[in-house]
Scaffold this active site. Sequence first.
Site, PDB file in Angstrom:
ATOM      1  N   GLU A 190      -3.166   8.123   4.864  1.00  0.00           N
ATOM      2  CA  GLU A 190      -4.317   8.378   4.005  1.00  0.00           C
ATOM      3  C   GLU A 190      -5.374   7.295   4.093  1.00  0.00           C
ATOM      4  OE1 GLU A 190      -1.584   8.473   0.372  1.00  0.00           O
ATOM      5  OE2 GLU A 190      -3.378   7.547  -0.434  1.00  0.00           O
ATOM      6  N   CYS A 200     -11.525   2.572   2.968  1.00  0.00           N
ATOM      7  CA  CYS A 200     -10.237   1.876   2.892  1.00  0.00           C
ATOM      8  C   CYS A 200      -9.286   2.566   3.858  1.00  0.00           C
ATOM      9  CB  CYS A 200      -9.708   1.964   1.454  1.00  0.00           C
ATOM     10  SG  CYS A 200      -8.043   1.311   1.268  1.00  0.00           S
ATOM     11  N   CYS A 227       5.484   1.452   4.992  1.00  0.00           N
ATOM     12  CA  CYS A 227       5.419  -0.007   4.901  1.00  0.00           C
ATOM     13  C   CYS A 227       6.820  -0.525   4.613  1.00  0.00           C
ATOM     14  CB  CYS A 227       4.483  -0.396   3.752  1.00  0.00           C
ATOM     15  SG  CYS A 227       4.238  -2.174   3.583  1.00  0.00           S
ATOM     16  N   CYS A 250       6.971  -3.925  -2.038  1.00  0.00           N
ATOM     17  CA  CYS A 250       6.412  -4.341  -3.335  1.00  0.00           C
ATOM     18  C   CYS A 250       6.814  -3.322  -4.408  1.00  0.00           C
ATOM     19  CB  CYS A 250       4.888  -4.459  -3.249  1.00  0.00           C
ATOM     20  SG  CYS A 250       4.372  -5.719  -2.082  1.00  0.00           S
ATOM     21  N   CYS A 252       4.379  -0.423  -5.697  1.00  0.00           N
ATOM     22  CA  CYS A 252       3.562   0.267  -4.694  1.00  0.00           C
ATOM     23  C   CYS A 252       4.234   1.530  -4.161  1.00  0.00           C
ATOM     24  CB  CYS A 252       3.264  -0.694  -3.541  1.00  0.00           C
ATOM     25  SG  CYS A 252       2.281   0.036  -2.236  1.00  0.00           S
ATOM     26  N   LEU A 254      -1.579 -11.567  -4.619  1.00  0.00           N
ATOM     27  CA  LEU A 254      -0.845 -12.617  -5.319  1.00  0.00           C
ATOM     28  C   LEU A 254       0.044 -12.008  -6.407  1.00  0.00           C
ATOM     29  CD1 LEU A 254      -0.626 -15.720  -5.366  1.00  0.00           C
ATOM     30  CD2 LEU A 254      -2.497 -15.753  -7.010  1.00  0.00           C
ATOM     31  N   ASN A 273      -1.827   0.731 -11.096  1.00  0.00           N
ATOM     32  CA  ASN A 273      -1.859   2.185 -11.140  1.00  0.00           C
ATOM     33  C   ASN A 273      -0.399   2.641 -11.179  1.00  0.00           C
ATOM     34  OD1 ASN A 273      -2.828   4.791 -10.902  1.00  0.00           O
ATOM     35  ND2 ASN A 273      -4.198   4.273  -9.221  1.00  0.00           N
ATOM     36  N   CYS A 332      -2.731   3.512  -3.840  1.00  0.00           N
ATOM     37  CA  CYS A 332      -2.187   3.435  -2.483  1.00  0.00           C
ATOM     38  C   CYS A 332      -0.978   4.332  -2.295  1.00  0.00           C
ATOM     39  CB  CYS A 332      -1.701   2.027  -2.183  1.00  0.00           C
ATOM     40  SG  CYS A 332      -2.887   0.789  -2.510  1.00  0.00           S
TER      41      CYS A 332
HETATM   42  N1  SAH Z   1      -0.016  -4.744   2.473  1.00  0.00           N
HETATM   43  C1  SAH Z   1      -1.290  -5.241   2.106  1.00  0.00           C
HETATM   44  C2  SAH Z   1      -2.386  -4.197   1.998  1.00  0.00           C
HETATM   45  C3  SAH Z   1      -2.074  -2.886   1.329  1.00  0.00           C
HETATM   46  S1  SAH Z   1      -1.921  -2.824  -0.405  1.00  0.00           S
HETATM   47  C4  SAH Z   1      -1.198  -6.072   0.839  1.00  0.00           C
HETATM   48  O1  SAH Z   1      -0.114  -6.168   0.292  1.00  0.00           O
HETATM   49  O2  SAH Z   1      -2.187  -6.678   0.439  1.00  0.00           O
HETATM   50  C5  SAH Z   1      -3.518  -3.154  -1.083  1.00  0.00           C
HETATM   51  C6  SAH Z   1      -3.471  -3.774  -2.474  1.00  0.00           C
HETATM   52  O3  SAH Z   1      -3.100  -2.802  -3.479  1.00  0.00           O
HETATM   53  C7  SAH Z   1      -2.450  -4.883  -2.595  1.00  0.00           C
HETATM   54  O4  SAH Z   1      -2.981  -5.932  -3.345  1.00  0.00           O
HETATM   55  C8  SAH Z   1      -1.318  -4.189  -3.327  1.00  0.00           C
HETATM   56  O5  SAH Z   1      -0.453  -5.097  -3.911  1.00  0.00           O
HETATM   57  C9  SAH Z   1      -2.079  -3.322  -4.300  1.00  0.00           C
HETATM   58  N2  SAH Z   1      -1.316  -2.215  -4.890  1.00  0.00           N
HETATM   59  C10 SAH Z   1      -0.351  -1.471  -4.331  1.00  0.00           C
HETATM   60  N3  SAH Z   1       0.108  -0.546  -5.190  1.00  0.00           N
HETATM   61  C11 SAH Z   1      -0.589  -0.697  -6.322  1.00  0.00           C
HETATM   62  C12 SAH Z   1      -0.571  -0.059  -7.585  1.00  0.00           C
HETATM   63  N4  SAH Z   1       0.261   0.944  -7.840  1.00  0.00           N
HETATM   64  N5  SAH Z   1      -1.432  -0.501  -8.532  1.00  0.00           N
HETATM   65  C13 SAH Z   1      -2.292  -1.504  -8.276  1.00  0.00           C
HETATM   66  N6  SAH Z   1      -2.360  -2.153  -7.109  1.00  0.00           N
HETATM   67  C14 SAH Z   1      -1.504  -1.767  -6.140  1.00  0.00           C
END
Ligand code: SAH
Length: 346
Positions: free
Chosen positions: A91, A104, A111, A115, A118, A214, A289, A332
């Site tokens: 996406e 974006c 991935c 995290c 995510c 972070l 989110n 995401c």
């Molecule tokens: N892997 C990379 C880029 C993709 S995620 C990274 O970790 O930076 C892009 C951003 O969205 C990251 O800061 C990630 O932690 C954040 N993110 C992912 N899922 C999210 C969610 N459900 N709510 C808010 N931010 C989220």
Amino acid sequence: MTDIKSLTLTELQKEMEDLGEKKYRAKQLYGWMHEKLVDDFDQMTNLPKELIAKLKETCELVRLVPVKVQVSKQDGTAKFLFQLSDGNVIESVLMRYHHGNSVCISSQVGCRMGCRFCASTLGGLTRGLTASEMLDQIYQIQKWSKERVHNVVVMGTGEPLDNYEALLRFLTLLTDEGGLHISQRNITVSTCGIVPKIKELAEEKLQITLALSLHAPTQEKRKSLMPIAGKYDLSEVMEACRYYFNKTGRRITFEYSLVGGVNDTREDAASLIRLLKPLNCHVNLIPVNPIKEREYVESNHEAVINFKKSLEKSGINATIRRELGRDINGACGQLRKSYMDREEER
Ligand code: SAH
């Protein structure tokens, strides 16, 4: 089959010579692909028929197929689900701002960073995207919208620094004057903090913005949200950020997703200030989110505002990310996830 959309002009010239063609054909072909965004050999009208036949036999012209486009009624944000030639789906998002259109993109299919909050990581990693697959997300969106793309953020599904070679190739092609020629300053690459790769990227001395996810001000808390923190300690990540800044002169953006009751308290703000105060940086606050597979909840509005105020009072520049496209599975990996869940039910 050669993935010609991933080749630089120099590599394409070599490819033409190998095919027994004149070198200048490379420039024509490159212009069709990266400037005119044509993704069908038959439309490349100044190339001889014989060359087109040869190209069809030996080369793949990567073209993403939009299988779903959702447009937000609130703000015109458009979310795209693209199918790749191997059947995988990824996406991408088009966001319309006053200062121009921003896209974006995803850097991987799935991935492996894990995290906790995510959606992109729930099914693990399938594979990294090629440079052409990253580029074509932008090309297809520009063609769909008939508007120029000004900014690109590599913040969709995937960890870009876990697909390093393809990422660099993508950046080279995207900023090339023979292509879309997007300025390095209008590109942001977001990473969860793969320390050796941040240092490697610093050596490239690019003028892109590095965004560091972070999400917590202490090692312990960060580790509970992001497994990668088990591999690279917060102190190492911060050191890599300083290194990046020193090498490139580019201010780091720290991304901080606010999770209700988890990382949004006064104490969290205070320790974040201690951590970031010595740096010239910018903090992007993102109300998390929520995804249905996890228990995390959004911070309430007041907590978000207070958090931002605390940072600003200490002289740390902070913004709250405007939430675009909430009505269209904005977070995401959520559109892809809902699509794949439905496919599985069939
Ligand atoms: N892997 C990379 C880029 C993709 S995620 C990274 O970790 O930076 C892009 C951003 O969205 C990251 O800061 C990630 O932690 C954040 N993110 C992912 N899922 C999210 C969610 N459900 N709510 C808010 N931010 C989220």
